[in-house]
Write an enzyme that holds these catalytic residues in place. Structure first.
Site, short mmCIF file in Angstrom:
data_model
loop_
_atom_site.label_atom_id
_atom_site.label_comp_id
_atom_site.label_asym_id
_atom_site.label_seq_id
_atom_site.Cartn_x
_atom_site.Cartn_y
_atom_site.Cartn_z
N SER A 9 77.70 5.47 -19.06
CA SER A 9 78.05 5.65 -17.65
C SER A 9 76.94 6.44 -16.97
O SER A 9 77.05 6.84 -15.84
CB SER A 9 79.36 6.44 -17.48
OG SER A 9 80.16 6.36 -18.61
N GLU A 38 84.94 9.06 -27.16
CA GLU A 38 84.63 10.47 -27.46
C GLU A 38 83.54 10.55 -28.52
O GLU A 38 83.62 9.83 -29.54
CB GLU A 38 85.91 11.15 -27.97
CG GLU A 38 86.05 12.55 -27.40
CD GLU A 38 87.19 13.28 -28.08
OE1 GLU A 38 87.00 14.44 -28.45
OE2 GLU A 38 88.26 12.65 -28.25
N ASP A 67 72.63 7.19 -28.39
CA ASP A 67 72.97 8.59 -28.32
C ASP A 67 71.66 9.34 -28.42
O ASP A 67 70.79 9.01 -29.24
CB ASP A 67 73.93 9.02 -29.43
CG ASP A 67 74.57 10.37 -29.09
OD1 ASP A 67 75.03 10.52 -27.94
OD2 ASP A 67 74.58 11.27 -29.94
N SER A 68 71.51 10.28 -27.51
CA SER A 68 70.22 10.94 -27.45
C SER A 68 70.41 12.38 -27.06
O SER A 68 71.47 12.79 -26.60
CB SER A 68 69.35 10.23 -26.41
OG SER A 68 70.06 10.11 -25.20
N TYR A 148 67.13 16.74 -18.84
CA TYR A 148 66.19 17.82 -19.13
C TYR A 148 64.74 17.44 -18.82
O TYR A 148 63.81 18.19 -19.17
CB TYR A 148 66.29 18.21 -20.61
CG TYR A 148 67.65 18.71 -21.05
CD1 TYR A 148 67.97 20.05 -20.99
CD2 TYR A 148 68.61 17.83 -21.55
CE1 TYR A 148 69.21 20.52 -21.41
CE2 TYR A 148 69.86 18.27 -21.98
CZ TYR A 148 70.15 19.62 -21.90
OH TYR A 148 71.39 20.07 -22.31
P1 IMP Z 1 74.46 11.17 -24.49
O1 IMP Z 1 73.43 10.38 -25.26
O2 IMP Z 1 75.19 10.34 -23.49
O3 IMP Z 1 75.32 12.00 -25.37
O4 IMP Z 1 73.67 12.20 -23.56
C1 IMP Z 1 72.62 12.92 -24.04
C2 IMP Z 1 72.17 13.96 -23.03
O5 IMP Z 1 70.85 14.33 -23.46
C3 IMP Z 1 72.03 13.49 -21.59
O6 IMP Z 1 73.14 13.75 -20.80
C4 IMP Z 1 70.86 14.34 -21.11
O7 IMP Z 1 71.31 15.61 -20.75
C5 IMP Z 1 70.02 14.45 -22.37
N1 IMP Z 1 69.03 13.36 -22.41
C6 IMP Z 1 69.02 12.25 -23.17
N2 IMP Z 1 67.94 11.48 -22.93
C7 IMP Z 1 67.26 12.15 -21.98
C8 IMP Z 1 66.04 11.86 -21.29
O8 IMP Z 1 65.37 10.83 -21.46
N3 IMP Z 1 65.66 12.78 -20.40
C9 IMP Z 1 66.35 13.92 -20.15
N4 IMP Z 1 67.49 14.23 -20.72
C10 IMP Z 1 67.95 13.35 -21.65
#
Ligand code: IMP
Length: 192
Positions: A9, A38, A67-68, A148
């Site tokens: 999302s 979740e 996931d990152s 970030y």
């Molecule tokens: P998720 O993968 O949806 O759990 O979110 C990972 C979180 O890591 C994101 O909401 C960002 O805060 C951060 N994140 C992941 N990839 C990036 C990026 O390419 N740039 C900046 N922040 C990132």
């Protein structure tokens, strides 16, 4: 064309994923908004597989999830899998990270991304990881990107992610590297 549901999302991530998957013969569809998975895993790989698998099962289509997050050496890898939950807004998350790091001299960090693709039956067809090493600045720089990006400095490019053009970030980012590993495998997938 085969439908591939993108399990995110986050509009920033969606834009980047669309650019990587353009022209590969998949019809990208956004996951239904109400469908939230979740992130209960302890690793990026577990969470990526969980999201891809559950969205595939719920929609009956192929699904892709990533996931990152950011792992900071001096904070023992935090925020890591909690990167999205480190604060309410991007500004809050950046402020918390900078506060916790304080004047620490070791500013080394890595952005990590794991991408998983699940078949309509929820089984995982492909998985790939990308890592981008960098450093955490003392204050934000640049207006592009998301999350970030303004405090993540990539020494070889002498730019933060937020100072890079979309194409530059696509080439050098953790997500870019994960897609670089994933795309050749994608063309060999048997779509059945
Ligand atoms: P998720 O993968 O949806 O759990 O979110 C990972 C979180 O890591 C994101 O909401 C960002 O805060 C951060 N994140 C992941 N990839 C990036 C990026 O390419 N740039 C900046 N922040 C990132």
């Amino acid at each position: 064309m085969t439908v591939l549901v993108v399990a995110t999302s986050n509009p920033g991530k969606l834009t980047e994923m669309q650019a990587h998957l353009a022209g590969l013969g998949w019809e990208l569809a956004l996951k239904p908004e109400a469908l939230e998975v979740e992130e209960t895993g302890d690793t990026f790989a577990e969470n990526a597989c969980l999201k891809a698998s559950e969205i595939a099962l719920a929609t009956g289509e192929w699904a892709i999830a990533d996931d990152s997050g950011l792992a900071v050496d001096a904070l023992d890898g935090a925020p890591g899998v909690y990167s999205a939950r480190y604060g309410k807004t991007d500004a809050d998350r950046i402020e918390r990270l900078l506060h916790e790091l304080g004047n620490e001299l070791n500013r080394d960090a890595q952005f990590v991304c794991v991408i998983a693709i699940a078949r309509p039956d929820g089984t995982i067809a492909l998985q790939a990881e990308g890592v981008c090493p960098g450093r955490i600045l003392h204050s934000p720089r640049g207006d592009g990107g998301f999350g970030y990006d303004p405090i993540f400095y990539v020494p070889e490019q002498r730019l933060t992610f937020a100072e890079m053009s979309r194409d530059q970030k696509r080439l050098f980012s953790h997500r870019g590297k994960a897609f670089e590993a994933l795309v050749p495998q994608l063309s060999q997938l048997t779509l059945s």
